[in-house]
Design a protein around this motif. Structure first.
Motif, PDB file in Angstrom:
ATOM      1  N   ASP A   1       0.852  -1.187   0.000  1.00  0.00           N
ATOM      2  CA  ASP A   1       0.000   0.000   0.000  1.00  0.00           C
ATOM      3  C   ASP A   1       0.889   1.238   0.000  1.00  0.00           C
ATOM      4  OD1 ASP A   1      -2.051   1.763   0.145  1.00  0.00           O
ATOM      5  OD2 ASP A   1      -2.598   1.342   2.221  1.00  0.00           O
ATOM      6  N   ILE A   2       0.896   1.942  -1.118  1.00  0.00           N
ATOM      7  CA  ILE A   2       1.738   3.132  -1.262  1.00  0.00           C
ATOM      8  C   ILE A   2       0.833   4.350  -1.383  1.00  0.00           C
ATOM      9  CG2 ILE A   2       3.609   4.198  -2.563  1.00  0.00           C
ATOM     10  CD1 ILE A   2       4.045   1.406  -3.834  1.00  0.00           C
ATOM     11  N   PRO A   3       0.827   5.233  -0.407  1.00  0.00           N
ATOM     12  CA  PRO A   3      -0.016   6.432  -0.513  1.00  0.00           C
ATOM     13  C   PRO A   3       0.362   7.269  -1.730  1.00  0.00           C
ATOM     14  CG  PRO A   3       0.853   6.156   1.727  1.00  0.00           C
ATOM     15  CD  PRO A   3       1.579   5.188   0.858  1.00  0.00           C
ATOM     16  N   ALA A   4      -0.643   7.769  -2.439  1.00  0.00           N
ATOM     17  CA  ALA A   4      -0.398   8.589  -3.619  1.00  0.00           C
ATOM     18  C   ALA A   4       0.241   9.912  -3.213  1.00  0.00           C
ATOM     19  CB  ALA A   4      -1.702   8.842  -4.360  1.00  0.00           C
ATOM     20  N   SER A   5       1.286  10.313  -3.936  1.00  0.00           N
ATOM     21  CA  SER A   5       1.920  11.597  -3.640  1.00  0.00           C
ATOM     22  C   SER A   5       1.079  12.755  -4.157  1.00  0.00           C
ATOM     23  CB  SER A   5       3.317  11.653  -4.257  1.00  0.00           C
ATOM     24  OG  SER A   5       3.254  11.507  -5.662  1.00  0.00           O
ATOM     25  N   ILE A   6       0.260  12.486  -5.190  1.00  0.00           N
ATOM     26  CA  ILE A   6      -0.635  13.500  -5.752  1.00  0.00           C
ATOM     27  C   ILE A   6      -2.012  12.876  -5.913  1.00  0.00           C
ATOM     28  CG2 ILE A   6      -1.065  15.072  -7.681  1.00  0.00           C
ATOM     29  CD1 ILE A   6       1.887  14.841  -8.417  1.00  0.00           C
ATOM     30  N   PRO A   7      -3.072  13.466  -5.353  1.00  0.00           N
ATOM     31  CA  PRO A   7      -4.417  12.925  -5.578  1.00  0.00           C
ATOM     32  C   PRO A   7      -4.740  12.874  -7.067  1.00  0.00           C
ATOM     33  CG  PRO A   7      -4.441  14.573  -3.828  1.00  0.00           C
ATOM     34  CD  PRO A   7      -3.080  14.629  -4.453  1.00  0.00           C
ATOM     35  N   ALA A   8      -5.337  11.784  -7.492  1.00  0.00           N
ATOM     36  CA  ALA A   8      -5.612  11.595  -8.921  1.00  0.00           C
ATOM     37  C   ALA A   8      -6.470  12.707  -9.494  1.00  0.00           C
ATOM     38  CB  ALA A   8      -6.281  10.239  -9.143  1.00  0.00           C
ATOM     39  N   ASP A   9      -7.377  13.263  -8.685  1.00  0.00           N
ATOM     40  CA  ASP A   9      -8.269  14.297  -9.222  1.00  0.00           C
ATOM     41  C   ASP A   9      -7.548  15.629  -9.448  1.00  0.00           C
ATOM     42  OD1 ASP A   9      -7.929  15.190  -6.628  1.00  0.00           O
ATOM     43  OD2 ASP A   9     -10.032  15.020  -6.055  1.00  0.00           O
ATOM     44  N   GLN A  10      -6.294  15.749  -9.019  1.00  0.00           N
ATOM     45  CA  GLN A  10      -5.521  16.956  -9.302  1.00  0.00           C
ATOM     46  C   GLN A  10      -4.744  16.846 -10.614  1.00  0.00           C
ATOM     47  OE1 GLN A  10      -3.067  18.354  -6.078  1.00  0.00           O
ATOM     48  NE2 GLN A  10      -4.705  18.212  -4.569  1.00  0.00           N
ATOM     49  N   LEU A  11      -4.695  15.630 -11.186  1.00  0.00           N
ATOM     50  CA  LEU A  11      -4.009  15.415 -12.449  1.00  0.00           C
ATOM     51  C   LEU A  11      -5.009  15.423 -13.594  1.00  0.00           C
ATOM     52  CD1 LEU A  11      -1.443  12.666 -11.383  1.00  0.00           C
ATOM     53  CD2 LEU A  11      -1.070  15.130 -11.608  1.00  0.00           C
ATOM     54  N   SER A  12      -4.496  15.471 -14.804  1.00  0.00           N
ATOM     55  CA  SER A  12      -5.355  15.635 -15.984  1.00  0.00           C
ATOM     56  C   SER A  12      -5.508  14.322 -16.739  1.00  0.00           C
ATOM     57  CB  SER A  12      -4.753  16.682 -16.927  1.00  0.00           C
ATOM     58  OG  SER A  12      -4.680  17.943 -16.307  1.00  0.00           O
ATOM     59  N   PRO A  13      -6.686  14.092 -17.330  1.00  0.00           N
ATOM     60  CA  PRO A  13      -6.851  12.905 -18.184  1.00  0.00           C
ATOM     61  C   PRO A  13      -5.873  12.947 -19.352  1.00  0.00           C
ATOM     62  CG  PRO A  13      -8.974  13.923 -17.704  1.00  0.00           C
ATOM     63  CD  PRO A  13      -7.924  14.885 -17.225  1.00  0.00           C
ATOM     64  N   ARG A  14      -5.413  11.780 -19.731  1.00  0.00           N
ATOM     65  CA  ARG A  14      -4.487  11.644 -20.866  1.00  0.00           C
ATOM     66  C   ARG A  14      -5.269  11.017 -22.011  1.00  0.00           C
ATOM     67  NH1 ARG A  14       1.073  11.301 -21.654  1.00  0.00           N
ATOM     68  NH2 ARG A  14       1.958   9.500 -22.747  1.00  0.00           N
ATOM     69  N   GLN A  15      -5.520  11.808 -23.033  1.00  0.00           N
ATOM     70  CA  GLN A  15      -6.375  11.360 -24.130  1.00  0.00           C
ATOM     71  C   GLN A  15      -5.543  10.780 -25.270  1.00  0.00           C
ATOM     72  OE1 GLN A  15      -9.233  14.401 -25.401  1.00  0.00           O
ATOM     73  NE2 GLN A  15      -8.647  15.625 -23.623  1.00  0.00           N
ATOM     74  N   SER A  16      -6.009   9.660 -25.821  1.00  0.00           N
ATOM     75  CA  SER A  16      -5.442   9.147 -27.062  1.00  0.00           C
ATOM     76  C   SER A  16      -6.232   9.748 -28.210  1.00  0.00           C
ATOM     77  CB  SER A  16      -5.532   7.618 -27.104  1.00  0.00           C
ATOM     78  OG  SER A  16      -5.122   7.129 -28.370  1.00  0.00           O
ATOM     79  N   ILE A  17      -5.552  10.501 -29.070  1.00  0.00           N
ATOM     80  CA  ILE A  17      -6.212  11.140 -30.204  1.00  0.00           C
ATOM     81  C   ILE A  17      -5.527  10.716 -31.498  1.00  0.00           C
ATOM     82  CG2 ILE A  17      -6.829  13.129 -28.766  1.00  0.00           C
ATOM     83  CD1 ILE A  17      -4.704  14.729 -30.408  1.00  0.00           C
ATOM     84  N   VAL A  18      -6.143  11.012 -32.611  1.00  0.00           N
ATOM     85  CA  VAL A  18      -5.562  10.766 -33.928  1.00  0.00           C
ATOM     86  C   VAL A  18      -5.748  12.030 -34.760  1.00  0.00           C
ATOM     87  CG1 VAL A  18      -5.683   9.410 -36.050  1.00  0.00           C
ATOM     88  CG2 VAL A  18      -5.992   8.282 -33.831  1.00  0.00           C
ATOM     89  N   TYR A  19      -4.667  12.499 -35.388  1.00  0.00           N
ATOM     90  CA  TYR A  19      -4.780  13.621 -36.321  1.00  0.00           C
ATOM     91  C   TYR A  19      -4.153  13.208 -37.654  1.00  0.00           C
ATOM     92  CZ  TYR A  19       0.087  14.761 -34.980  1.00  0.00           C
ATOM     93  OH  TYR A  19       1.438  14.719 -34.728  1.00  0.00           O
ATOM     94  N   THR A  20      -4.442  13.965 -38.672  1.00  0.00           N
ATOM     95  CA  THR A  20      -3.986  13.641 -40.024  1.00  0.00           C
ATOM     96  C   THR A  20      -2.844  14.558 -40.425  1.00  0.00           C
ATOM     97  OG1 THR A  20      -6.214  12.937 -40.614  1.00  0.00           O
ATOM     98  CG2 THR A  20      -4.689  13.357 -42.420  1.00  0.00           C
ATOM     99  N   ALA A  21      -1.713  13.948 -40.808  1.00  0.00           N
ATOM    100  CA  ALA A  21      -0.571  14.719 -41.292  1.00  0.00           C
ATOM    101  C   ALA A  21      -0.853  15.260 -42.690  1.00  0.00           C
ATOM    102  CB  ALA A  21       0.676  13.840 -41.300  1.00  0.00           C
ATOM    103  N   ARG A  22      -0.003  16.137 -43.153  1.00  0.00           N
ATOM    104  CA  ARG A  22      -0.224  16.852 -44.420  1.00  0.00           C
ATOM    105  C   ARG A  22      -0.325  15.929 -45.627  1.00  0.00           C
ATOM    106  NH1 ARG A  22       5.105  20.435 -44.204  1.00  0.00           N
ATOM    107  NH2 ARG A  22       4.402  20.483 -42.023  1.00  0.00           N
ATOM    108  N   ASP A  23       0.275  14.726 -45.538  1.00  0.00           N
ATOM    109  CA  ASP A  23       0.218  13.797 -46.664  1.00  0.00           C
ATOM    110  C   ASP A  23      -0.835  12.712 -46.477  1.00  0.00           C
ATOM    111  OD1 ASP A  23       1.419  12.435 -44.634  1.00  0.00           O
ATOM    112  OD2 ASP A  23       3.178  11.790 -45.773  1.00  0.00           O
ATOM    113  N   GLY A  24      -1.703  12.887 -45.455  1.00  0.00           N
ATOM    114  CA  GLY A  24      -2.807  11.957 -45.257  1.00  0.00           C
ATOM    115  C   GLY A  24      -2.539  10.842 -44.287  1.00  0.00           C
ATOM    116  N   VAL A  25      -1.313  10.706 -43.778  1.00  0.00           N
ATOM    117  CA  VAL A  25      -0.981   9.648 -42.819  1.00  0.00           C
ATOM    118  C   VAL A  25      -1.597   9.986 -41.462  1.00  0.00           C
ATOM    119  CG1 VAL A  25       0.902   8.504 -41.581  1.00  0.00           C
ATOM    120  CG2 VAL A  25       1.120   8.993 -44.021  1.00  0.00           C
ATOM    121  N   LYS A  26      -2.212   8.976 -40.824  1.00  0.00           N
ATOM    122  CA  LYS A  26      -2.818   9.166 -39.514  1.00  0.00           C
ATOM    123  C   LYS A  26      -1.760   9.028 -38.420  1.00  0.00           C
ATOM    124  CE  LYS A  26      -7.071   9.416 -41.147  1.00  0.00           C
ATOM    125  NZ  LYS A  26      -7.864  10.659 -41.080  1.00  0.00           N
TER     126      LYS A  26
END
Length: 686
Positions: free
Chosen positions: A385-410
């Motif tokens: 049991d390791i106490p969290a050094s930072i409460p999770a609600d103080q950190l930000s969600p990490r989103q997986s996103i996809v964008y399109t490069a100039r030549d169409g590659v994702k």
């Protein structure tokens, strides 16, 4: 029992990640578009830098074979060391078994009683030596004895595995007899005697062994950027599979009794790496499993003691696992129903003798925790049991996103947004090292995830693109990076990611910065020189400024394995290629730089040597361009000592705040600032 995973390959592990600072999920989350809060959130309080790199955090938790002890890595006086505690005891009872000033990053339990093995180098020089660590308990007190087993300070030694039928022997790799070649030896853990068993004249990057510690199967990485699979038959190595250029063959498991092996490969018409079964006598192979979504390479495979695959995982934006065995599937369902949250679960060890599994559960905002699963009873309990050094609600969600490069590659990427304002933000592009590596989702997946959270707390949007040449997305995507360093599509992917966030209203185009380490440091310097109007602040951390001096500085034992480097970067021994490398080297375009630059370097770095930072610092100083330089004389390729780590991050915080306008902590521990002063370089004296 699966032992010694900390180095399963020969020097290819170092070479493939030469510029690298290098489970499953209960939900298959694939955010294509960034999710911006519809209403403004409350701005998170400033979190002290020490909280992001908590001295009490532990890593590499491993249980002894008898289940009596837990060992792990935790900081002791500013450097990572090995600690020990009895199972089911309190963390406060943990005892440091080592007190090294040079960090110990990993270890393994021995099959022999109360022994462990670990490796460490000196000051980050990467000439790792092998040590045995023994401990005894008397009246509740732990005493430990450390024994150095290798003794050539200019040689790199690594443990591959412990011999199953003779645990007094370790299989090790080293450039012990020839500085240009990584050979294989048996190392006696009692007297340190090295016995050569394989002169590596075929440039093997992986070798697998039988129960007697003798080589059975191997793969090579060739100068023409091909790979080959070999089998040892009657004392001779016979090639049974030859890949084409840019294809991969990774040996996962060998069953010497049945004369078969399991490999992950993208040979032939396969784009993504698939799980293949190979007949070692005929060389014939067949696909056992491939990604049903055709999104990713094989990421990990769980095997039984008998060498049969139980489950296979794939990692696109998030990890997905597919059971291959009905009994495993039943257990996996129990585990996933227990952790009914958005997490990723990995199996560290399955002990078929005791029915005890060690599982690791992690998320994007909480440090991972290790649990024990009893396959006989279905019971699950937390190991420490390791106490969290930072409460999770103080950190930000990490989103997986996809964008399109100039030549169409994702391009798949991770986006971390601050709490509070989420539009028109100062923004940091944070490219990973490698470049043959990638970023992942969980908080404990790498140093720069914590950095991303740190900057989000300071008010920045942070984008971490898995640009082309990143691993895990197929051979076509990886090989699109060839000859595209600096002024080509690899750099365009970063530029296009920044412009994408501007178009989405997330990033303020007048407050864009880039910060990268290793290859990411090169990308940062390329951003400063080749797209000088894009960024307003640039930080290069152990980043090469010249592709020519970089290639010429590689250690001798990397030379036989540089086929992928020559294919993607160039060979400075060939005049035409050297000329092209000069065109893609930021050191030759210092006149283009408009943004302030910060350099961070370890003096003992054997991969990106100090000259890379010295040279560009001197050129900028001579031209009166704004440059700052942080140098640690006791570090190598990335800072691992606590004082250096905290001071350098504070330096980047102040630098970005000055030039991009993010928040800055004005209550930094004076000791950190004092140490930072000692790391700052007077460039006029270089």
């Amino acid at each position: 029992m699966q032992k010694f995973p900390f180095t399963s390959q020969l020097c290819s592990a170092a070479i493939a990640a030469a510029l690298l600072l290098t489970g499953c999920t209960t939900a298959d989350v694939r955010n294509e578009q960034p999710q911006v809060a519809a209403t403004q959130q409350t701005e998170a309080p400033l979190i002290p830098i020490e909280k992001f790199f908590n001295e009490q955090s532990i890593r590499h938790l491993k249980m002894s074979d008898d289940g009596k002890w837990l060992a792990f890595v935790k900081e002791y006086q500013g450097a990572s060391n090995i600690y020990l505690m009895a199972d089911k005891s309190d963390l406060a009872s943990a005892t440091p078994l080592t007190t090294s000033v040079d960090p110990i990053r990993a270890f393994e339990w021995s099959a022999k009683g109360n022994d462990l093995f670990f490796m460490k180098d000196k000051g980050g020089n990467e000439n790792t030596q092998i040590y045995k660590l023994s401990f005894e308990e008397h009246a509740g007190k732990i005493t430990a004895k450390e024994q150095r087993l290798t003794h050539k300070d200019d040689v790199q030694y690594s443990v591959l595995e412990q011999v199953k039928d003779n645990p007094d022997l370790l299989v090790v790799q080293a450039n012990h007899d020839d500085s240009s070649r990584m050979d294989i030896y048996l190392l006696n853990i009692n007297d340190g005697k090295l016995t050569p068993i394989l002169k590596n004249e075929l440039s093997f990057t992986q070798v697998k062994f039988n129960k007697q510690g003798q080589p059975v199967i191997a793969s090579s990485s060739n100068l023409d950027n091909t790979n080959a699979l070999y089998v040892l038959i009657d004392g001779n190595w016979r090639k049974i599979i030859q890949s084409a250029k840019g294809e991969s063959i990774d040996i996962l498991k060998v069953n010497d009794d049945k004369k078969l092996a399991y490999i992950s490969a993208n040979i032939g018409d396969r784009d993504k790496q698939e799980l293949l079964k190979v007949d070692l006598m005929t060389g014939k192979y067949e696909t056992i499993h491939k990604d049903p979504d055709n999104e990713a390479d094989v990421f990990a495979v769980q095997f039984s003691d008998a060498g049969e695959p139980l489950a296979v995982g794939y990692y696109g934006g998030r990890l997905r696992v597919y059971p291959l065995d009905a009994e495993f599937a039943r257990h996996w369902d129990v585990i996933n129903r227990y952790f009914n949250q958005d997490v990723e679960i990995t199996i560290g060890e399955m002990n078929e003798k005791t029915n005890l599994w060690q599982i690791h559960v992690a998320s994007d905002r909480a440090a991972g925790a290790d649990y024990q699963y009893n396959a006989a009873t279905g019971d699950i309990h937390l190991l420490v049991d390791i106490p969290a050094s930072i409460p999770a609600d103080q950190l930000s969600p990490r989103q997986s996103i996809v964008y399109t490069a100039r030549d169409g590659v994702k391009i798949q990427a991770y986006l971390t947004l601050p709490k509070g304002k989420q539009t028109q933000l100062p923004t940091i592009i944070l490219p990973h090292g490698g470049p043959w590596a990638r970023d992942f989702w969980t908080l404990d997946s790498g140093y720069f995830h914590a950095i991303a959270q740190f900057y989000a707390n300071r008010g920045y949007a942070v984008l971490q693109p898995n640009f082309r040449a990143s691993t895990g997305f197929g051979k076509k995507f990886l090989n699109l990076g060839n000859n595209n360093w600096g002024i080509g599509s690899m750099q365009h992917d970063l530029t296009d990611g920044a412009n994408y966030l501007v178009a989405q209203g997330i990033a303020d185009k007048q407050r864009l910065g880039i910060f990268g380490a290793s290859y990411g440091g090169y990308a940062a310097l390329s951003g400063a020189t080749f797209t000088p109007d894009l960024y307003q602040a640039v930080i290069a951390y152990v980043g090469p400024s010249s592709l020519v001096t970089l290639m010429n500085s590689f250690p001798d034992y990397w030379r036989p394995y540089l086929g992928q480097w020559f294919e993607s970067v160039g060979d400075p021994q060939i005049a035409e290629q050297k000329q092209d490398m000069e065109k893609r080297s930021p050191i030759n375009y210092v006149d283009n730089i408009k943004a302030p630059l910060m350099l961070i370097q370890g003096a003992n770095d054997p991969r990106v040597t100090q000259i890379e930072s010295d040279n560009i610092a001197k050129k900028m100083y001579q031209k009166s361009l704004p440059v700052k330089y942080v140098l640690a004389k006791d570090e190598g390729h990335g800072f691992s000592k606590r004082a250096n780590k905290l001071a350098s991050i504070v330096a980047t915080e102040q630098f970005f705040a000055e030039h991009l306008g993010g928040r800055v902590d004005t209550n930094v521990n004076p000791e950190i600032l004092k140490h930072l002063d000692s790391l700052n370089v007077d460039i006029s004296k270089l």
